[in-house]
Design a protein around this motif. Sequence first.
Motif, PDB file in Angstrom:
ATOM      1  N   VAL A  43       0.840  -1.203   0.000  1.00  0.00           N
ATOM      2  CA  VAL A  43       0.000   0.000   0.000  1.00  0.00           C
ATOM      3  C   VAL A  43       0.873   1.250   0.000  1.00  0.00           C
ATOM      4  N   ALA A  44       1.909   1.233   0.811  1.00  0.00           N
ATOM      5  CA  ALA A  44       2.772   2.414   0.889  1.00  0.00           C
ATOM      6  C   ALA A  44       3.417   2.688  -0.464  1.00  0.00           C
ATOM      7  N   LYS A  45       3.820   1.644  -1.150  1.00  0.00           N
ATOM      8  CA  LYS A  45       4.435   1.824  -2.467  1.00  0.00           C
ATOM      9  C   LYS A  45       3.440   2.413  -3.449  1.00  0.00           C
ATOM     10  N   ARG A  46       2.225   1.890  -3.443  1.00  0.00           N
ATOM     11  CA  ARG A  46       1.210   2.441  -4.344  1.00  0.00           C
ATOM     12  C   ARG A  46       0.968   3.910  -4.039  1.00  0.00           C
ATOM     13  N   LEU A  47       0.875   4.244  -2.772  1.00  0.00           N
ATOM     14  CA  LEU A  47       0.596   5.622  -2.401  1.00  0.00           C
ATOM     15  C   LEU A  47       1.760   6.540  -2.760  1.00  0.00           C
ATOM     16  N   THR A  48       2.967   6.066  -2.535  1.00  0.00           N
ATOM     17  CA  THR A  48       4.144   6.863  -2.872  1.00  0.00           C
ATOM     18  C   THR A  48       4.211   7.121  -4.369  1.00  0.00           C
ATOM     19  N   ASP A  49       3.985   6.075  -5.150  1.00  0.00           N
ATOM     20  CA  ASP A  49       4.012   6.227  -6.608  1.00  0.00           C
ATOM     21  C   ASP A  49       2.929   7.194  -7.062  1.00  0.00           C
ATOM     22  N   ASP A  50       1.750   7.024  -6.492  1.00  0.00           N
ATOM     23  CA  ASP A  50       0.641   7.906  -6.862  1.00  0.00           C
ATOM     24  C   ASP A  50       0.957   9.361  -6.522  1.00  0.00           C
ATOM     25  N   ARG A  51       1.539   9.558  -5.368  1.00  0.00           N
ATOM     26  CA  ARG A  51       1.872  10.919  -4.934  1.00  0.00           C
ATOM     27  C   ARG A  51       2.893  11.547  -5.866  1.00  0.00           C
ATOM     28  N   ARG A  52       3.892  10.770  -6.233  1.00  0.00           N
ATOM     29  CA  ARG A  52       4.914  11.292  -7.142  1.00  0.00           C
ATOM     30  C   ARG A  52       4.294  11.723  -8.458  1.00  0.00           C
ATOM     31  N   ARG A  53       3.403  10.877  -8.996  1.00  0.00           N
ATOM     32  CA  ARG A  53       2.798  11.212 -10.289  1.00  0.00           C
ATOM     33  C   ARG A  53       1.857  12.397 -10.175  1.00  0.00           C
ATOM     34  N   THR A  54       1.074  12.425  -9.106  1.00  0.00           N
ATOM     35  CA  THR A  54       0.159  13.553  -8.909  1.00  0.00           C
ATOM     36  C   THR A  54       0.933  14.861  -8.793  1.00  0.00           C
ATOM     37  N   LEU A  55       1.974  14.846  -8.001  1.00  0.00           N
ATOM     38  CA  LEU A  55       2.751  16.073  -7.824  1.00  0.00           C
ATOM     39  C   LEU A  55       3.492  16.447  -9.096  1.00  0.00           C
ATOM     40  N   ASP A  56       3.871  15.452  -9.868  1.00  0.00           N
ATOM     41  CA  ASP A  56       4.540  15.743 -11.128  1.00  0.00           C
ATOM     42  C   ASP A  56       3.609  16.559 -12.023  1.00  0.00           C
ATOM     43  N   ARG A  57       2.337  16.161 -12.040  1.00  0.00           N
ATOM     44  CA  ARG A  57       1.365  16.930 -12.818  1.00  0.00           C
ATOM     45  C   ARG A  57       1.248  18.356 -12.289  1.00  0.00           C
ATOM     46  N   LEU A  58       1.399  18.505 -10.981  1.00  0.00           N
ATOM     47  CA  LEU A  58       1.235  19.827 -10.377  1.00  0.00           C
ATOM     48  C   LEU A  58       2.540  20.627 -10.378  1.00  0.00           C
ATOM     49  N   GLY A  59       3.613  20.002 -10.846  1.00  0.00           N
ATOM     50  CA  GLY A  59       4.842  20.767 -11.001  1.00  0.00           C
ATOM     51  C   GLY A  59       5.786  20.820  -9.810  1.00  0.00           C
ATOM     52  N   VAL A  60       5.720  19.855  -8.924  1.00  0.00           N
ATOM     53  CA  VAL A  60       6.681  19.779  -7.814  1.00  0.00           C
ATOM     54  C   VAL A  60       7.105  18.336  -7.645  1.00  0.00           C
ATOM     55  N   ASP A  61       8.146  18.110  -6.868  1.00  0.00           N
ATOM     56  CA  ASP A  61       8.462  16.743  -6.487  1.00  0.00           C
ATOM     57  C   ASP A  61       8.139  16.566  -5.013  1.00  0.00           C
ATOM     58  N   PRO A  62       7.916  15.327  -4.588  1.00  0.00           N
ATOM     59  CA  PRO A  62       7.482  15.075  -3.213  1.00  0.00           C
ATOM     60  C   PRO A  62       8.438  15.625  -2.159  1.00  0.00           C
ATOM     61  N   ALA A  63       9.734  15.525  -2.413  1.00  0.00           N
ATOM     62  CA  ALA A  63      10.688  15.984  -1.398  1.00  0.00           C
ATOM     63  C   ALA A  63      10.561  17.486  -1.187  1.00  0.00           C
ATOM     64  N   THR A  64      10.458  18.222  -2.263  1.00  0.00           N
ATOM     65  CA  THR A  64      10.322  19.671  -2.148  1.00  0.00           C
ATOM     66  C   THR A  64       9.007  20.048  -1.487  1.00  0.00           C
ATOM     67  N   LEU A  65       7.926  19.358  -1.874  1.00  0.00           N
ATOM     68  CA  LEU A  65       6.647  19.707  -1.262  1.00  0.00           C
ATOM     69  C   LEU A  65       6.653  19.405   0.235  1.00  0.00           C
ATOM     70  N   ASP A  66       7.284  18.331   0.647  1.00  0.00           N
ATOM     71  CA  ASP A  66       7.371  18.044   2.072  1.00  0.00           C
ATOM     72  C   ASP A  66       8.059  19.184   2.807  1.00  0.00           C
ATOM     73  N   LEU A  67       9.124  19.660   2.208  1.00  0.00           N
ATOM     74  CA  LEU A  67       9.852  20.776   2.823  1.00  0.00           C
ATOM     75  C   LEU A  67       8.967  22.009   2.919  1.00  0.00           C
ATOM     76  N   LEU A  68       8.370  22.390   1.793  1.00  0.00           N
ATOM     77  CA  LEU A  68       7.538  23.598   1.788  1.00  0.00           C
ATOM     78  C   LEU A  68       6.329  23.439   2.706  1.00  0.00           C
ATOM     79  N   SER A  69       5.740  22.248   2.709  1.00  0.00           N
ATOM     80  CA  SER A  69       4.566  22.015   3.559  1.00  0.00           C
ATOM     81  C   SER A  69       4.918  22.161   5.030  1.00  0.00           C
ATOM     82  N   THR A  70       6.047  21.612   5.398  1.00  0.00           N
ATOM     83  CA  THR A  70       6.432  21.682   6.805  1.00  0.00           C
ATOM     84  C   THR A  70       6.621  23.128   7.239  1.00  0.00           C
ATOM     85  N   LEU A  71       7.226  23.906   6.376  1.00  0.00           N
ATOM     86  CA  LEU A  71       7.410  25.324   6.695  1.00  0.00           C
ATOM     87  C   LEU A  71       6.066  26.048   6.732  1.00  0.00           C
TER      88      LEU A  71
END
Lengths: 167, 167
Positions: free
Chosen positions: A39-67
Amino acid sequence: MTSDDRRMVSPRQIADAWERELPGVPTSSIRVLTPLRRVAKRLTDDRRRTLDRLGVDPATLDLLSTLRRAGEPWRLTTRELAAQTLVTAGAISQRVARAERDGLVARTTSDASRRAVAVTLTDAGHRLVERVVGELLTHEETLVAGLEAADRNALADLLDRLDESLG
Amino acid sequence: MTSDDRRMVSPRQIADAWERELPGVPTSSIRVLTPLRRVAKRLTDDRRRTLDRLGVDPATLDLLSTLRRAGEPWRLTTRELAAQTLVTAGAISQRVARAERDGLVARTTSDASRRAVAVTLTDAGHRLVERVVGELLTHEETLVAGLEAADRNALADLLDRLDESLG
DNA sequence: TCGGCTATGTTTAGACCTAAACCTACCGGA
DNA sequence: TCCGGTAGGTTTAGGTCTAAACATAGCCGA
């Protein structure tokens, strides 16, 4: 071998296969850990693809979100960032470097001490995170919609307890 | 900011922070997905370190395990391997190349067709997987030991259902 | 028999991560 | 005042993954 090579093997089948092939190995963890990783793999893959469409990568969004979540003045030290994100200090350093290169955050020396480094959102960082977070969370609602609310709560509780027992 | 920078932020705190900072964003998925990702990360990290002590990497062990579990003659095509491991065909190709370089598997053309590639365990591959799997599973028993058997079963069921609803 | 479509794998480019080495700043005791 | 130890960050080397471009093999209708 079955005729359909593509069928996903169930955790139960994996445990049974080990008991058949290597009798005596303890298999009781498989029924929990295998679907969890899957499940975690599916969710991670999905998140990467969704964010790719939105123009960010997961690592960067985690950083910005935390701030962004931290609230005014949207500034945390790298140590605080590391504590919240479960990655190494080196990874945080690289994330900040990438985000800084892209103009999304700025590095400033912290007030508290000269060796501490504080990271702040820039205006572009604010705009990006505010544009993306709502879309991402809206999308993720649909991912857990396959479970009833009661099941989601039960799952969240069990995961919280497992998390606590691990950390 | 609390005085303890190292405290892990709870999923509930994350959801509350978003509701405070960006009122209106849907936050109900957070309570499930955050602990799920967190637990998965802890387990992945633990697995990597455990296997490092045992002298393999997780990707290679997944490959060898899948072949070993398949039973005689311990031979699968790359497509069958990809189907079971939730990873891209390219990743399988690289895994097989590394394991072949290390003498753990051998590539042979499949009986069925000439373009299909079959992968088989070598003797060294057999020895490695049989040495490691028991230790790994024994260790992983301890990771889920923090939950009672009934809770583990409930968790496994919920994860299975979520997995099914995702895939 | 030809041409195109599909299925299987491999390769390449780019991103990200960990572990470990390294660099500085700061602190506290002798 | 020195000096070792600790804490906070950064850098580097190495490894894995995905996506996408490529290459082949087999199939099938006209």
